[in-house]
Design an enzyme around this catalytic site. Structure first.
Site, short mmCIF file in Angstrom:
data_model
loop_
_atom_site.label_atom_id
_atom_site.label_comp_id
_atom_site.label_asym_id
_atom_site.label_seq_id
_atom_site.Cartn_x
_atom_site.Cartn_y
_atom_site.Cartn_z
CB SER A 154 44.75 19.49 20.62
OG SER A 154 44.28 18.70 22.27
NE ARG A 155 47.08 22.80 26.23
CZ ARG A 155 45.50 23.88 26.39
NH1 ARG A 155 45.37 23.49 24.92
NH2 ARG A 155 44.66 23.66 26.82
CG ASP A 211 38.12 9.19 22.19
OD1 ASP A 211 38.65 8.33 23.13
OD2 ASP A 211 38.32 10.59 21.76
CG ASP A 255 45.36 27.99 17.29
OD1 ASP A 255 45.57 29.13 17.35
OD2 ASP A 255 44.55 27.48 18.33
CD GLU A 263 50.85 27.35 22.65
OE1 GLU A 263 50.73 26.63 21.69
OE2 GLU A 263 49.91 27.61 23.84
CG HIS A 317 46.63 28.63 22.76
ND1 HIS A 317 47.43 27.74 23.23
CD2 HIS A 317 45.35 28.09 22.57
CE1 HIS A 317 46.74 26.18 23.78
NE2 HIS A 317 45.93 27.34 23.27
P1 NAD Z 1 37.07 16.65 25.57
O1 NAD Z 1 37.52 15.71 27.18
O2 NAD Z 1 35.29 16.33 25.31
O3 NAD Z 1 38.03 15.65 24.62
C1 NAD Z 1 38.94 14.87 24.56
C2 NAD Z 1 38.52 13.74 23.85
O4 NAD Z 1 39.82 12.46 23.59
C3 NAD Z 1 38.00 12.63 24.40
O5 NAD Z 1 36.98 11.54 23.97
C4 NAD Z 1 38.75 11.65 25.23
O6 NAD Z 1 38.30 9.96 25.42
C5 NAD Z 1 39.92 11.19 23.85
N1 NAD Z 1 41.17 10.82 24.38
C6 NAD Z 1 41.85 10.85 25.36
N2 NAD Z 1 43.07 10.71 25.34
C7 NAD Z 1 43.19 10.08 24.14
C8 NAD Z 1 44.15 9.38 23.53
N3 NAD Z 1 45.54 9.15 24.35
N4 NAD Z 1 44.11 9.68 21.85
C9 NAD Z 1 42.98 9.38 21.64
N5 NAD Z 1 41.67 9.95 21.97
C10 NAD Z 1 42.34 10.71 22.82
O7 NAD Z 1 38.31 18.11 25.41
P2 NAD Z 1 37.75 18.71 24.18
O8 NAD Z 1 36.50 19.65 24.76
O9 NAD Z 1 37.10 18.12 23.32
O10 NAD Z 1 39.25 19.57 24.08
C11 NAD Z 1 40.48 19.07 23.47
C12 NAD Z 1 41.04 19.53 24.08
O11 NAD Z 1 41.72 20.70 23.25
C13 NAD Z 1 41.76 20.02 24.91
O12 NAD Z 1 42.34 18.73 25.96
C14 NAD Z 1 42.66 21.51 24.52
O13 NAD Z 1 44.45 20.35 25.15
C15 NAD Z 1 42.84 21.50 23.80
N6 NAD Z 1 41.70 22.87 23.21
C16 NAD Z 1 42.52 23.86 22.69
C17 NAD Z 1 42.28 25.03 22.24
C18 NAD Z 1 42.50 25.83 21.42
O14 NAD Z 1 42.69 27.55 21.32
N7 NAD Z 1 42.92 26.10 20.93
C19 NAD Z 1 40.53 25.54 23.26
C20 NAD Z 1 40.32 24.74 23.73
C21 NAD Z 1 41.01 23.09 23.85
#
Ligand code: NAD
Length: 330
Positions: free
Chosen positions: A234-235, A177, A259, A264, A296
């Site tokens: 994540s995405r 990170d 997921d 999707e 998802h």
């Molecule tokens: P968050 O903002 O708390 O954490 C994201 C982290 O990623 C941060 O620490 C940031 O510094 C880091 N980051 C940014 N760019 C980066 C890179 N190039 N390389 C490595 N790290 C990097 O977000 P979160 O709440 O932990 O959520 C993360 C992701 O999970 C969301 O963006 C969303 O896409 C996904 N999500 C999925 C679901 C699901 O149902 N599957 C639900 C909620 C969130």
């Protein structure tokens, strides 16, 4: 204040309706519709101050321009990720955008570990086999996570929760990170290439941005250990699907749990069990015995639904009171 909730499912209402009964929301009028927010449906927002949308909807340039014509002043995202929202266009028209950061990050992390375990121990196959009176163990061999290395990409709220879960499994946890999470004193931060080279389990938890788009591609797959387990909650856009398929065909992966996946949108959250699949991505992925795909649902727990409903309405209340809330993105 009037809010139009797009794409509302019965489970959304189950959590939102009790919330709305609270006295503080008495001045807020809400309408739920099933249609998703897209350029084709944006005009339905005429007469509303705010719209509420979700991860799978098209809140791009055209939609926001149409929302602006309708007089909408606030977009409430009832989710954490907002890569589907054109923030620049919203800013141009003075439309405020709020999201729900950090609702039950453990829910998503637990689902990431569930996917890793399911794909690794072939629970998806074992479930079907035993139901069909087949008690053989052929094809079910897994690996133990204990003592292996977990690589967490992105240690924000969800990544940190996943790191703690992996530590609980007796794994060595490494992470990448740009902003190391100081609360994770048991985690060794490394460069991304080193994470790919050393990890037995890779779990993606960074947001989808232009920089992270297709971060898992044929080159980075080539840097990974043979027999790696890859999980993405994540995405979908983080992984170049064609390259993943190639890697799976070349036996690079012991198991893959997804997921989220590219394409999707259009199928996520819909029952298409009677339809002929319009595209091949999911079909191709599902054809592999070591791949598990869910739709998802990482967020989908009672705790998360409760928190999403409460925070979404709190975000609306700040707007109704003429204040800027802490979850606004612009
Ligand atoms: P968050 O903002 O708390 O954490 C994201 C982290 O990623 C941060 O620490 C940031 O510094 C880091 N980051 C940014 N760019 C980066 C890179 N190039 N390389 C490595 N790290 C990097 O977000 P979160 O709440 O932990 O959520 C993360 C992701 O999970 C969301 O963006 C969303 O896409 C996904 N999500 C999925 C679901 C699901 O149902 N599957 C639900 C909620 C969130």
């Amino acid at each position: 204040m009037k809010i139009l909730f797009f794409g509302t499912k019965s489970y959304d209402k189950t959590y939102l309706l009790p919330c709305l009964e609270e006295e503080k929301y008495a001045g807020i009028e809400v309408k739920f519709i099933e249609a998703e927010l897209t350029p084709n449906t944006a005009a339905l927002a005429k007469g509303y101050d705010a719209v509420c949308a979700f991860v799978n909807m098209d809140v791009g340039t055209q939609t926001i321009e149409l929302l602006n014509e309708c007089g909408v002043k606030l977009i409430l995202m009832r989710c954490a990720g907002y890569n589907n929202v054109d923030l620049e266009t919203a800013k141009k028209y003075g439309i405020r955008v709020a999201h729900v950061p950090g609702y039950s990050p453990e829910s998503v992390a637990e689902h990431a570990m569930a996917l890793a375990l399911t794909a690794n121990r072939h629970l998806h196959k074992a479930y079907i086999k035993v139901r069909e009176n087949n008690y053989s163990l052929n094809g079910l061999l897994g690996v133990s996570f204990y003592g292996r290395t977990a690589g967490i990409v992105g240690t924000g709220r969800i990544g940190a929760a996943m790191a703690r879960i992996c530590q609980g499994f007796g794994m060595k946890v490494i992470a990448y990170d740009m902003y190391p999470n100081k609360s994770l004193d048991f985690v060794e931060y490394v460069e991304l290439t080193e994470l790919f080279e050393r990890s037995d389990l890779i779990s993606l938890h960074c947001p989808l941005t232009p920089e992270t788009h297709h971060m898992i591609n044929i080159d980075t797959i080539g840097q990974m250990k043979d027999g790696v387990i890859l999980v993405n909650t994540s995405r979908g856009g983080l992984i170049k699907t064609d390259d993943l398929v190639r890697g799976i065909r070349e036996n690079k992966f012991f198991a893959v749990g997804l997921d989220v996946y590219e394409e999707e949108n259009g199928s996520v959250y819909e029952d298409l069990s009677e339809e002929i699949m319009p595209h091949s991505t999911v079909a191709r992925l599902l054809s592999f015995p070591n791949v598990v795909v869910t739709s998802h649902q990482g967020f989908f727990t009672e705790e998360a639904m409760q928190a999403i409903s409460e925070t979404t309405m709190e975000n609306a209340l700040y707007f109704a009171k003429g204040e800027k809330g802490p979850n606004e993105l612009l």
